[in-house]
Design a protein around this motif. Structure first.
Motif, PDB file in Angstrom:
ATOM      1  N   ALA A 101      13.993  88.787  57.008  1.00 53.96           N
ATOM      2  CA  ALA A 101      12.822  89.183  56.217  1.00 53.96           C
ATOM      3  C   ALA A 101      11.587  89.148  57.090  1.00 53.96           C
ATOM      4  O   ALA A 101      11.562  88.485  58.121  1.00 53.96           O
ATOM      5  CB  ALA A 101      12.649  88.232  55.025  1.00 53.96           C
ATOM      6  N   GLY A 102      10.589  89.892  56.664  1.00 60.71           N
ATOM      7  CA  GLY A 102       9.312  89.864  57.376  1.00 60.71           C
ATOM      8  C   GLY A 102       8.200  90.278  56.438  1.00 60.71           C
ATOM      9  O   GLY A 102       8.394  91.122  55.556  1.00 60.71           O
ATOM     10  N   SER A 103       7.043  89.640  56.612  1.00 66.95           N
ATOM     11  CA  SER A 103       5.878  89.990  55.788  1.00 66.95           C
ATOM     12  C   SER A 103       4.635  89.988  56.653  1.00 66.95           C
ATOM     13  O   SER A 103       4.579  89.296  57.664  1.00 66.95           O
ATOM     14  CB  SER A 103       5.680  88.983  54.657  1.00 66.95           C
ATOM     15  N   HIS A 104       3.660  90.783  56.206  1.00 68.78           N
ATOM     16  CA  HIS A 104       2.378  90.780  56.894  1.00 68.78           C
ATOM     17  C   HIS A 104       1.305  90.875  55.827  1.00 68.78           C
ATOM     18  O   HIS A 104       1.370  91.721  54.944  1.00 68.78           O
ATOM     19  CB  HIS A 104       2.298  91.971  57.849  1.00 68.78           C
ATOM     20  N   LEU A 105       0.311  89.984  55.910  1.00 65.99           N
ATOM     21  CA  LEU A 105      -0.743  89.977  54.898  1.00 65.99           C
ATOM     22  C   LEU A 105      -1.887  90.892  55.326  1.00 65.99           C
ATOM     23  O   LEU A 105      -2.673  90.530  56.201  1.00 65.99           O
ATOM     24  CB  LEU A 105      -1.295  88.562  54.708  1.00 65.99           C
ATOM     25  N   ASP A 106      -1.933  92.085  54.772  1.00 57.82           N
ATOM     26  CA  ASP A 106      -3.027  93.008  55.059  1.00 57.82           C
ATOM     27  C   ASP A 106      -2.929  94.146  54.054  1.00 57.82           C
ATOM     28  O   ASP A 106      -2.055  94.983  54.138  1.00 57.82           O
ATOM     29  CB  ASP A 106      -2.913  93.553  56.485  1.00 57.82           C
ATOM     30  N   ALA A 107      -3.852  94.141  53.105  1.00 52.59           N
ATOM     31  CA  ALA A 107      -3.758  95.112  52.029  1.00 52.59           C
ATOM     32  C   ALA A 107      -4.173  96.510  52.460  1.00 52.59           C
ATOM     33  O   ALA A 107      -4.179  97.434  51.671  1.00 52.59           O
ATOM     34  CB  ALA A 107      -4.605  94.668  50.844  1.00 52.59           C
ATOM     35  N   ARG A 108      -4.541  96.693  53.753  1.00 49.24           N
ATOM     36  CA  ARG A 108      -5.036  98.013  54.149  1.00 49.24           C
ATOM     37  C   ARG A 108      -4.338  98.603  55.365  1.00 49.24           C
ATOM     38  O   ARG A 108      -4.832  99.543  55.958  1.00 49.24           O
ATOM     39  CB  ARG A 108      -6.539  97.946  54.420  1.00 49.24           C
ATOM     40  N   ALA A 109      -3.208  98.077  55.749  1.00 48.54           N
ATOM     41  CA  ALA A 109      -2.554  98.604  56.949  1.00 48.54           C
ATOM     42  C   ALA A 109      -1.071  98.872  56.706  1.00 48.54           C
ATOM     43  O   ALA A 109      -0.241  98.661  57.578  1.00 48.54           O
ATOM     44  CB  ALA A 109      -2.748  97.653  58.116  1.00 48.54           C
ATOM     45  N   HIS A 110      -0.751  99.360  55.516  1.00 48.28           N
ATOM     46  CA  HIS A 110       0.659  99.573  55.160  1.00 48.28           C
ATOM     47  C   HIS A 110       1.335 100.559  56.084  1.00 48.28           C
ATOM     48  O   HIS A 110       2.470 100.354  56.513  1.00 48.28           O
ATOM     49  CB  HIS A 110       0.757 100.067  53.720  1.00 48.28           C
ATOM     50  N   THR A 111       0.644 101.662  56.376  1.00 51.58           N
ATOM     51  CA  THR A 111       1.256 102.703  57.197  1.00 51.58           C
ATOM     52  C   THR A 111       1.681 102.135  58.547  1.00 51.58           C
ATOM     53  O   THR A 111       2.731 102.478  59.075  1.00 51.58           O
ATOM     54  CB  THR A 111       0.258 103.849  57.421  1.00 51.58           C
TER      55      THR A 111
END
Ligand SMILES: [Zn+2]
Lengths: 219, 348
Positions: A26-36
């Motif tokens: 699994a992996g996550s990244h907290l940034d609501a504006r860099a999905h692409t």
């Protein structure tokens, strides 16, 4: 079985591989504006970590929202395109249901609320209950100003970022903020084993902000 | 990868068309487009959120249709290319994310390319290799640019662009003034055929100091204002508006400036070829005047067929194929969508 799970409806851009019993990577990244930027590399890294290739996948599940539109679409289109390219089934699951599953452990029994950030001073929300260990959604997902929710609803213990953003309006915060794709994968495995239909239909809950020429003329 | 005939799928979602094209080397196999233009007509213009929703809905079906019509399996592809900018941010993101998902699933390289450069490259699959340099005039609802193109994969220079409205935008706005439907271009073109050029509307940035400071720039906002003032004056005087004559006169003013500056740029920059692209390239008066001015100046005019002038996936595939053929670097999987990508940046 190897399910790829993707959710981009909350602040966490999150992906996971689930083998039907547990999370393999699994992996996550907290940034609501860099999905692409983040979704595809997170998937690549999860596959690498698990020592698997796209050809090993057996299904793809996406969180279908509700969530801020632009980011939400990135996760959904990534999932449905991968499913198409690999000839796999694509499933969609309400993202609030996933947060509810994550929060269920801290609600022994009874009703609770999930409220996530809908921006524009609003929250996406739905009511849930834990009954004999299983989670059940009681209302359709909706979008409203938190202050407009009935008092008895806001009094429920609440998961999601709603209570963080509006601490005065929600009585009790449950310790779950964003979707965890590992749990999304688990829910998909369970529902698919139960033969549930899980169509991928984005949950926007709002119509686009624009007036038709007829509406403009009527103003 | 078979380097001399790479099989490329290109995705274009920078505005309201979901385009998927497939090119083998310099041969176009298919150009599949799903347009949401009818959804926008109700709003009198492109609504970004409406466009983005339509892209998400149409993305996979359009990929599927392109492959079926080309008789190509996704696993046969050598690379994926995608418009990574400029354009509407939310729309671009759908295409970029989908292209990454394909590249990742199929294990092939990804090329994020510039939308404007793609408009130029599409002529390779229509009329063969691009002369170097080529002069390109790109005119649409989103752009009005004059570009000198020594090499479409590595060197594009912007000579000028609009300083206010895009040419296509001016057509849309004037159409609204004249009570013609959206999108304005085809309706003005049609109306103008029955009209006479009776009104001398202003030609923006064509005189004296403007030709020094804005030699190859365009301005259409003053023209649009002049048209609406003229129409309002007629209406205020209780007279009927001669729609066909206004359309013809307006169109003449736009086309005159575009072709005059484009041919001047060819002469000054030593370009023997002028290419016109973008949705406005479908305008019949623009084609006719460009042809006669190019003939007079001894310049060869190249205009792709209308379906390849408007936004489409074939142009993105065509540029992707050139990137592969010329050995340019592929993009990374963390490629962003860049809504204001400059034309000088051909890939990302
Ligand atoms: Zn364009």
């Amino acid at each position: 079985m190897l399910i790829l799970a993707i959710d981009t409806s909350t602040t966490a851009i999150t992906v996971a591989l689930h083998d039907g019993e547990s999370v393999v990577a699994a992996g996550s990244h907290l940034d609501a504006r860099a999905h692409t930027e983040w979704v595809a590399p997170l998937i690549q890294t999860a596959l690498d970590d698990a020592g698997r290739s796209p050809a090993d996948l057996t299904a793809v599940v996406v969180g279908k929202g509700p969530g801020p539109f632009t980011g939400l679409r990135v996760g959904i289109v990534t999932g449905v395109t991968m499913a198409h390219a690999l000839g796999l089934p694509a499933y969609g699951i309400c993202s609030l249901d996933v947060i509810a599953e994550q929060a269920a452990g801290s609600v022994a029994e009874g009703e609770f609320l999930v409220a996530t950030d809908a921006r524009r001073k609003e929250v996406y929300w739905a009511r849930y209950a834990v009954r004999s260990g299983s989670v059940e959604r009681l209302t359709d997902p909706a979008v409203d100003r938190p202050g407009d929710l009935p008092d008895d609803v806001r009094a429920l213990p609440t998961a999601g970022r709603g209570p963080v953003l509006y601490p005065d309006l929600f009585a009790t915060a449950l310790p779950v903020l964003d979707v965890d794709a590992g749990v999304l994968g688990a829910v998909a495995a369970r529902r698919s084993a139960a033969g549930e239909s899980m169509p991928v239909e984005p949950l926007y809950l709002r119509r686009p902000d624009a007036l038709t020429t007829a509406e403009r003329a009527a103003k | 990868m078979s380097v001399d005939q790479p099989l490329i799928l290109g995705i274009e979602t920078s505005c309201d068309e979901t385009g998927v094209g497939i090119v083998r080397g310099e041969t176009l196999l298919v150009d599949a487009v799903a347009s949401s233009v009818d959804d926008h007509a109700r709003f009198g213009g492109v609504v970004p959120e409406v466009a983005s929703r339509a892209h998400l809905e149409e993305m996979v079906p359009t990929i599927e249709r392109a492959c079926r019509e080309a008789g190509v399996q996704l696993r046969d592809l050598d690379a994926i290319s995608v418009t990574s900018g400029p354009g509407l941010a939310g729309s671009l993101m759908v295409g970029v994310a989908s292209a990454k998902a394909l590249a990742l699933s199929l294990g092939v390289p990804l090329y994020g390319v510039n939308h404007l450069a793609s408009h130029v490259a599409v002529d390779i699959v229509e009329h063969g290799p691009l002369p170097e340099p080529t002069m390109a005039l790109l005119v649409s609802g989103g752009h009005s640019s004059l570009l000198l193109v020594p090499d479409v994969t590595s060197d594009i220079r912007s000579l000028g662009s609009t300083i206010d409205d895009a040419a296509g935008e001016a057509f849309d706005k004037v159409a609204r003034v004249l009570g013609l439907p959206f999108p304005g271009g085809p309706h003005i073109d049609r109306a103008a055929r029955d009209g006479e050029i009776t009104i001398d509307f202003p030609r923006g940035l064509t005189t004296g100091r403007d030709m020094e400071r804005h030699r190859f720039d365009f301005s259409f906002s003053g023209l649009k204002t002049a048209v609406s003032r003229w129409v309002q004056a007629r209406e205020a005087a209780g007279e009927s508006v001669p729609v066909a004559d206004v359309a013809a006169s307006f169109q003449e003013a736009v086309v005159d400036v575009l072709t005059r500056k484009a041919v001047l740029a060819c002469r000054e920059q030593g370009a023997q070829h002028l290419q016109i692209g973008g949705g406005v390239a479908a305008n019949s008066r623009l084609r006719a005047m460009a042809q006669s001015r190019c003939d007079d100046a001894g310049i060869e005019l190249r205009v792709p067929r209308p379906g390849l002038c408007t936004d489409n996936g074939a142009m993105v595939a065509a540029l992707g194929a050139q990137m592969v053929l010329k050995g340019r670097d592929a993009s990374r999987l963390d490629l962003p969508a860049d809504s204001s990508m400059p034309v000088t940046q051909i890939s990302a």
